[in-house]
Design an enzyme around this catalytic site. Structure first.
Site, PDB file in Angstrom:
ATOM      1  N   CYS A 158       0.812  -1.225   0.000  1.00 52.51           N
ATOM      2  CA  CYS A 158       0.000   0.000   0.000  1.00 52.51           C
ATOM      3  C   CYS A 158       0.841   1.269   0.000  1.00 52.51           C
ATOM      4  O   CYS A 158       0.328   2.350  -0.269  1.00 52.51           O
ATOM      5  CB  CYS A 158      -0.935   0.020   1.207  1.00 52.51           C
ATOM      6  SG  CYS A 158      -2.258  -1.175   1.065  1.00 52.51           S
TER       7      CYS A 158
HETATM    8  N1  CO8 Z   1     -20.135  -9.526   7.771  1.00 49.56           N
HETATM    9  C1  CO8 Z   1     -20.620  -9.690   9.022  1.00 49.56           C
HETATM   10  N2  CO8 Z   1     -19.839  -9.931  10.091  1.00 49.56           N
HETATM   11  C2  CO8 Z   1     -18.509 -10.012   9.894  1.00 49.56           C
HETATM   12  C3  CO8 Z   1     -17.929  -9.862   8.612  1.00 49.56           C
HETATM   13  C4  CO8 Z   1     -18.802  -9.608   7.521  1.00 49.56           C
HETATM   14  N3  CO8 Z   1     -18.354  -9.442   6.275  1.00 49.56           N
HETATM   15  N4  CO8 Z   1     -16.600  -9.981   8.709  1.00 49.56           N
HETATM   16  C5  CO8 Z   1     -16.324 -10.198  10.003  1.00 49.56           C
HETATM   17  N5  CO8 Z   1     -17.463 -10.231  10.715  1.00 49.56           N
HETATM   18  C6  CO8 Z   1     -17.616 -10.462  12.153  1.00 49.56           C
HETATM   19  C7  CO8 Z   1     -16.419 -11.177  12.728  1.00 49.56           C
HETATM   20  O1  CO8 Z   1     -16.556 -12.578  12.594  1.00 49.56           O
HETATM   21  C8  CO8 Z   1     -16.441 -10.725  14.157  1.00 49.56           C
HETATM   22  O2  CO8 Z   1     -17.390 -11.481  14.868  1.00 49.56           O
HETATM   23  P1  CO8 Z   1     -17.122 -11.865  16.415  1.00 49.56           P
HETATM   24  O3  CO8 Z   1     -17.020 -10.553  17.129  1.00 49.56           O
HETATM   25  O4  CO8 Z   1     -18.321 -12.678  16.741  1.00 49.56           O
HETATM   26  O5  CO8 Z   1     -15.818 -12.626  16.409  1.00 49.56           O
HETATM   27  C9  CO8 Z   1     -16.952  -9.301  14.068  1.00 49.56           C
HETATM   28  O6  CO8 Z   1     -17.646  -9.217  12.809  1.00 49.56           O
HETATM   29  C10 CO8 Z   1     -15.832  -8.288  14.070  1.00 49.56           C
HETATM   30  O7  CO8 Z   1     -14.817  -8.699  13.120  1.00 49.56           O
HETATM   31  P2  CO8 Z   1     -13.407  -8.032  13.021  1.00 49.56           P
HETATM   32  O8  CO8 Z   1     -12.770  -7.988  14.344  1.00 49.56           O
HETATM   33  O9  CO8 Z   1     -12.623  -8.665  11.878  1.00 49.56           O
HETATM   34  O10 CO8 Z   1     -13.862  -6.571  12.540  1.00 49.56           O
HETATM   35  P3  CO8 Z   1     -13.091  -5.214  12.637  1.00 49.56           P
HETATM   36  O11 CO8 Z   1     -13.899  -4.273  13.393  1.00 49.56           O
HETATM   37  O12 CO8 Z   1     -11.641  -5.386  12.990  1.00 49.56           O
HETATM   38  O13 CO8 Z   1     -13.124  -4.724  11.101  1.00 49.56           O
HETATM   39  C11 CO8 Z   1     -11.637  -4.599   9.233  1.00 49.56           C
HETATM   40  C12 CO8 Z   1     -12.523  -5.482  10.083  1.00 49.56           C
HETATM   41  C13 CO8 Z   1     -12.529  -3.599   8.520  1.00 49.56           C
HETATM   42  C14 CO8 Z   1     -10.934  -5.465   8.204  1.00 49.56           C
HETATM   43  C15 CO8 Z   1     -10.620  -3.841  10.106  1.00 49.56           C
HETATM   44  O14 CO8 Z   1      -9.968  -4.720  10.964  1.00 49.56           O
HETATM   45  C16 CO8 Z   1      -9.563  -3.096   9.322  1.00 49.56           C
HETATM   46  O15 CO8 Z   1      -9.841  -2.259   8.497  1.00 49.56           O
HETATM   47  N6  CO8 Z   1      -8.290  -3.369   9.635  1.00 49.56           N
HETATM   48  C17 CO8 Z   1      -7.162  -2.707   8.983  1.00 49.56           C
HETATM   49  C18 CO8 Z   1      -7.129  -3.123   7.586  1.00 49.56           C
HETATM   50  C19 CO8 Z   1      -5.973  -2.524   6.834  1.00 49.56           C
HETATM   51  O16 CO8 Z   1      -5.667  -1.369   6.871  1.00 49.56           O
HETATM   52  N7  CO8 Z   1      -5.324  -3.348   6.065  1.00 49.56           N
HETATM   53  C20 CO8 Z   1      -4.320  -2.884   5.223  1.00 49.56           C
HETATM   54  C21 CO8 Z   1      -4.061  -3.962   4.322  1.00 49.56           C
HETATM   55  S1  CO8 Z   1      -3.889  -3.465   2.740  1.00 49.56           S
HETATM   56  C22 CO8 Z   1      -2.234  -3.417   2.295  1.00 49.56           C
HETATM   57  O17 CO8 Z   1      -1.326  -3.167   2.995  1.00 49.56           O
HETATM   58  C23 CO8 Z   1      -1.973  -3.750   0.889  1.00 49.56           C
HETATM   59  C24 CO8 Z   1      -1.811  -5.209   0.741  1.00 49.56           C
HETATM   60  C25 CO8 Z   1      -1.733  -5.556  -0.693  1.00 49.56           C
HETATM   61  C26 CO8 Z   1      -3.045  -5.357  -1.441  1.00 49.56           C
HETATM   62  C27 CO8 Z   1      -3.859  -6.606  -1.494  1.00 49.56           C
HETATM   63  C28 CO8 Z   1      -5.020  -6.471  -2.468  1.00 49.56           C
HETATM   64  C29 CO8 Z   1      -5.951  -7.699  -2.472  1.00 49.56           C
END
Ligand code: CO8
Length: 373
Positions: free
Chosen positions: A156
């Site tokens: 990124c």
């Molecule tokens: N629908 C419903 N519920 C869901 C879903 C969904 N789609 N997904 C997860 N849940 C549930 C989970 O199971 C969990 O349930 P429980 O509490 O019962 O365990 C609950 O929702 C909460 O899940 P999370 O803890 O995963 O949710 P978050 O609040 O952490 O949100 C995010 C998830 C949005 C992914 C968040 O963690 C985030 O944005 N993190 C940072 C992401 C980031 O910046 N990543 C950067 C990576 S990109 C990069 O560097 C480039 C890489 C190369 C590119 C690749 C291209 C493909």
């Protein structure tokens, strides 16, 4: 030492849009099909049932409302769940090069320059569709640019690291100008069958033209300072690579696509980025009150809100920290450049702004800009 400047920018946006609702309908159909096909193993406790996704979760957890993709049909087909592209012969432009050229052309037009004015092409992106020859060299050929090109990948942060590399070459006098281009086909390396991440990414290509400021044909953004940092982490990882065959791992494995521990990324990257920007500003004697705009990496709205508040010491007004992730989702290295390209024309002579990208590696890059003209 020459003063480097950004004199033009461009964004190529694929026409196809997938809304959260469309994505969730397709994903849930895939889940139902998977759970039916594996009903016996699920019942026996040998296979875990998959859970439905939800539009409300996606919007509230990420701020993403839709994403642009090159191919919509394959992604939304519950029997496919990834984009489908027609293979191209070696003598046709590759997909990344084609997208990159469109963004570069916009950047050149904005700067009032042509290929004859460019010395270098850096293709800085999260993935390159082949190992070699470099996509940058193909873009160079398609645009008719003399000089040289090379590919680079800092996930990124590729765009800001590319800007630093090009700006340093301009400063030293080894080149006069460079196109830094970020064609991101994130849809092809996202695991659309994993509800934890299936909503995160979209496709786009961005480009900026860097030139010696004294060669700019119009208003420009002087690059006052750049700073890059990395710290190794496995929390965002993709194990696909050329050793796959040697490892006898050619099967469809989860770790061959984008994988992340989102919560950990959130917790670890936020302090790293906030400190990086704060240190950069202190060292360059830039006060929070000097900053007219923050063009941040576009991964998650909550992350950007947190960083904006830390940097400015108050909640930024929407125009001070524009988000584009609601429309584009995370487009990896291109995100902060889309924000810059779409929200910089109103800046006035002397205004200061900061581009910051961050992501896998971990990596973080910041660029302090000042509008001239
Ligand atoms: N629908 C419903 N519920 C869901 C879903 C969904 N789609 N997904 C997860 N849940 C549930 C989970 O199971 C969990 O349930 P429980 O509490 O019962 O365990 C609950 O929702 C909460 O899940 P999370 O803890 O995963 O949710 P978050 O609040 O952490 O949100 C995010 C998830 C949005 C992914 C968040 O963690 C985030 O944005 N993190 C940072 C992401 C980031 O910046 N990543 C950067 C990576 S990109 C990069 O560097 C480039 C890489 C190369 C590119 C690749 C291209 C493909």
């Amino acid at each position: 030492m020459h003063q480097p400047a950004i004199t033009g920018s461009g964004v190529f946006t694929p026409e196809n849009i997938i809304t959260n609702d469309e994505l969730v309908v397709a994903f849930n159909a895939y889940v139902d099909r998977y759970n039916t096909e594996n009903a016996v193993q699920i019942e026996a406790g040998e296979v875990e049932a998959k859970a439905h996704s939800s539009s409300d979760f996606i919007t509230s957890a990420s701020g993403i409302e839709q994403r642009h993709v090159i191919d919509k049909d394959g992604i939304l087909d519950p029997g496919t769940m990834h984009p489908l592209f027609t293979p191209r012969p070696d003598d046709a432009p590759s997909l990344m090069a084609e997208m990159g050229v469109k963004a570069c052309q916009q950047a050149l037009d904005m700067a009032g320059k042509t290929a004859a004015d460019v010395d270098t092409v850096l293709c800085a992106a999260s993935n390159h569709e082949r190992a070699y020859p470099a996509i940058a060299i193909e873009i160079q050929e398609l645009l008719g640019i003399q000089g040289f090109g090379f590919d680079m990948n800092v996930a990124c942060s590729s765009a800001t690291f590319g800007i630093q590399a090009a700006a340093d070459m301009i400063k030293s006098g080894s080149i006069n100008s460079a196109l830094v281009v970020n064609p991101e086909i994130c849809s092809a390396h996202l695991e659309w069958r994993d509800r934890d991440c299936h909503f995160i990414f979209g496709d786009v290509a961005t480009a900026v033209l860097l030139e010696r400021a004294d060669q700019a044909a119009g208003p420009y953004f002087a690059i006052k300072s750049t700073r890059c940092a990395t710290a190794f982490s496995n929390n965002i990882r993709n194990n696909n690579g050329f050793l796959r065959r040697s490892h006898a791992q050619m099967e469809d494995r989860r770790d061959m696509q984008f994988m992340q521990n989102g919560r950990k990324v959130f917790k670890e990257v936020l302090p790293m980025v906030s400190k990086h920007i704060a240190d950069h500003m202190v060292d360059e004697n830039v006060q929070a009150s000097d900053l007219k705009r923050l063009w941040l990496h576009q991964a998650n709205k909550t992350m950007n809100d947190f960083i904006g508040k830390k940097v400015l010491g108050r909640t930024p007004e929407p125009h001070e920290q524009p988000n584009i992730l609601q429309d584009y989702a995370n487009t990896s290295s291109a995100g902060s450049i889309i924000a810059f390209a779409k929200y910089s024309n109103d800046m006035e002579d002397g205004d200061t702004g900061l581009i910051c990208s961050f992501g896998a590696g971990y990596s973080v890059g910041s660029v302090i800009l000042q509008r001239v003209g």
